[in-house]
Write an enzyme that holds these catalytic residues in place. Structure first.
Site, PDB file in Angstrom:
ATOM      1  CB  ALA A 100      -0.912  -0.015   1.226  1.00 60.34           C
ATOM      2  CD  GLU A 138       0.348  -5.861   5.895  1.00 60.41           C
ATOM      3  OE1 GLU A 138      -0.142  -5.649   4.762  1.00 60.41           O
ATOM      4  OE2 GLU A 138       0.878  -6.942   6.219  1.00 60.41           O
TER       5      GLU A 138
END
Length: 375
Positions: free
Chosen positions: A65, A127
Site C-alpha cells: 500500500a 504489517e
C-alpha cells in the site's frame, strides 16, 4: 496501448496484459488502483479478451500500500474495492509477481484467480512490524489457503517467503525460472474457460484450542504488543462468512491505526530509513548514548545534549540508533519521540525529581511549546 500514465494494455491473441509502471516500487497509489480498475472494466466488456495477466514493470510487483495515504481519506477504488473488482472479473485474472510482493501488494495478488511468480520473488504480509494487521483481506484469504496455524505464523512474524515456499503452501500456482511475462500469458491461455478460483469462496476451520495454544506458546514474544493479538482475533473471524470477517478485519485495523503503538512503529520505520541516508553519528555520540541507555530519562537527556551540541542533526537519528543498537523497544518510538508524547514539561519534572538537570535544549523547547521531533 497506453491507457493511463501508469497503465499499459497489450494483447497476445485472446489474452490481455495489463502492465503497471509506477516507479520506484509500484506502490498501490490511487493512480495505480484507478488504472487497474479502468483496464479491467474495459477488458471485461471486450468479448475478444478471454483472460487477463496483471504484471508490473520495473524491479517489483506491487510492493504494498501507499504508506503516505495512511490515516487519510482514500480515493476510490480502495485496495479492498479493487480486490472485489478483480475477483468479480468474469475472465481469469492471473497475477504475475516478481521482486517483493508485500503487504497490500500480496493481498491484491491473493484476490486474483491465479498467481504465477518468478523464482526470485518474495512475498509476505509485514504489517505487524508497523503495529498493524493486513487490512486488505490478508487475514481472511490467507487462512483459506494455508490454514489457520500457518497463517498466524506468517502474519505475526511478518517475514517474507520465497516463491518456492509460497508454492508449497498453495499461495502460488506456478514458479517461473524464465520469462515471467511469456509464462504468465501461456498460463492464462491454459485457464481460458476454466472455473474461476476465488479464495474468498473457500471455507476455513478455526479450532479454538489451536488458537489458545498459539496464544500461550507466543505469550512472551507478543508481550506489550497490540498487533499480534489483533491478528489472532481477525483469524478467528475467518470462520465467519467472508464479508463478516472482512468487517472484523477493518474494525481492528482502524483501532490499531489510531493507537499509539502503530504511530510509534511507523515513526521508527521512517526514522530508520532517513537515518540510513545520513552520515552516521560520531563515535563519541554513540558512546555517550550507550553509557546512558539503561535509564530512560538519562538517555533522553543525553540525546538532547547531542542535538544541542550539533553532534546529532535530528531527533530521528538518536531514536533510530536507540532502537537499532541500544535495545530501546521499537513500539515506544525512540526516547526523544517518547519524551515528546509524554510532554517535555512532564519530562523536566521527572528529571528533577530524579536529581537530573535537564539539558538546556529541553528547557527551551518546553518553553516554546515544541518537542524534539517538531523542533
Amino acid at each position: 496501448m497506453q491507457a493511463t500514465d501508469v497503465t499499459t494494455i497489450d494483447r497476445d491473441g485472446d489474452v490481455a496484459i495489463v502492465t503497471i509502471d509506477y516507479p520506484p516500487v509500484n506502490v498501490l497509489s490511487a493512480a495505480v488502483r484507478q488504472g487497474i480498475s479502468g483496464a479491467l472494466a474495459e477488458l471485461s466488456a471486450d468479448d475478444a479478451v478471454k483472460a487477463v495477466v496483471l504484471i508490473c514493470a520495473g524491479k517489483t510487483f506491487f510492493a504494498g500500500a501507499d504508506i503516505t495515504e495512511f490515516g487519510k481519506p482514500l480515493a476510490e477504488p480502495t485496495i479492498r474495492q479493487l480486490e472485489e473488482i478483480i475477483e468479480d472479473t468474469p475472465k481469469p485474472v492471473i497475477a504475475a509477481m516478481h521482486g517483493t510482493a508485500l503487504g497490500g501488494g500480496f493481498e491484491l495478488g491473493l484476490s486474483a484467480h491465479y498467481r504465477v511468480a518468478a523464482a526470485s520473488a518474495k512475498m509476505g504480509l509485514p504489517e505487524v512490524k508497523l503495529g498493524l494487521l493486513p487490512g486488505a483481506g490478508g487475514t481472511q484469504r490467507l487462512p483459506r489457503v494455508v490454514g489457520v496455524a500457518k497463517a498466524l505464523e506468517l502474519m505475526t512474524v511478518g517475514d517474507p517467503v520465497t516463491a518456492e515456499q509460497a508454492a508449497s503452501m498453495g499461495l502460488v500456482d506456478q514458479v517461473v525460472d524464465g520469462d515471467l511475462r511469456a509464462t504468465a500469458i501461456a498460463f492464462a491461455k491454459s485457464k481460458i474457460g476454466a472455473p474461476l478460483e476465488r479464495i474468498r469462496d473457500r471455507s476455513v476451520t478455526v479450532d479454538p484450542a489451536q488458537i489458545a495454544a498459539f496464544r500461550e506458546a507466543n505469550a512472551d514474544r507478543f508481550r506489550n504488543l497490540d498487533a499480534p493479538e489483533a491478528i489472532i482475533k481477525t483469524v478467528e473471524a475467518s470462520a465467519l462468512p467472508f464479508a463478516e470477517g472482512m468487517d472484523r478485519e477493518r474494525d481492528l485495523f482502524r483501532e490499531l491505526m489510531a493507537g499509539p503503538q502503530s504511530a510509534a512503529l511507523r515513526y521508527v520505520f521512517f526514522a530508520e530509513r532517513q537515518a540510513a541516508k545520513a552520515e552516521p553519528l560520531p563515535a563519541d555520540a554513540v558512546d555517550r548514548l550507550t553509557a546512558a541507555k539503561d535509564t530512560e530519562l538519562a538517555l533522553i537527556n543525553e540525546g538532547a545534549k547531542l542535538l544541542d551540541e550539533g553532534l546529532a542533526p535530528r531527533a530521528l537519528e538518536v531514536d533510530a540508533l536507540a532502537v537499532k543498537a541500544l535495545g530501546w523497544p521499537s513500539y515506544l518510538g525512540g526516547p526523544l519521540y517518547l519524551a515528546d508524547k509524554q510532554g517535555l514539561p512532564t519530562i523536566i519534572k521527572r528529571m528533577r525529581a530524579d536529581g537530573i538537570e535537564p539539558s538546556p535544549l529541553i528547557e527551551r523547547l518546553a518553553a516554546e511549546g515544541k518537542g524534539f521531533t517538531q523542533a
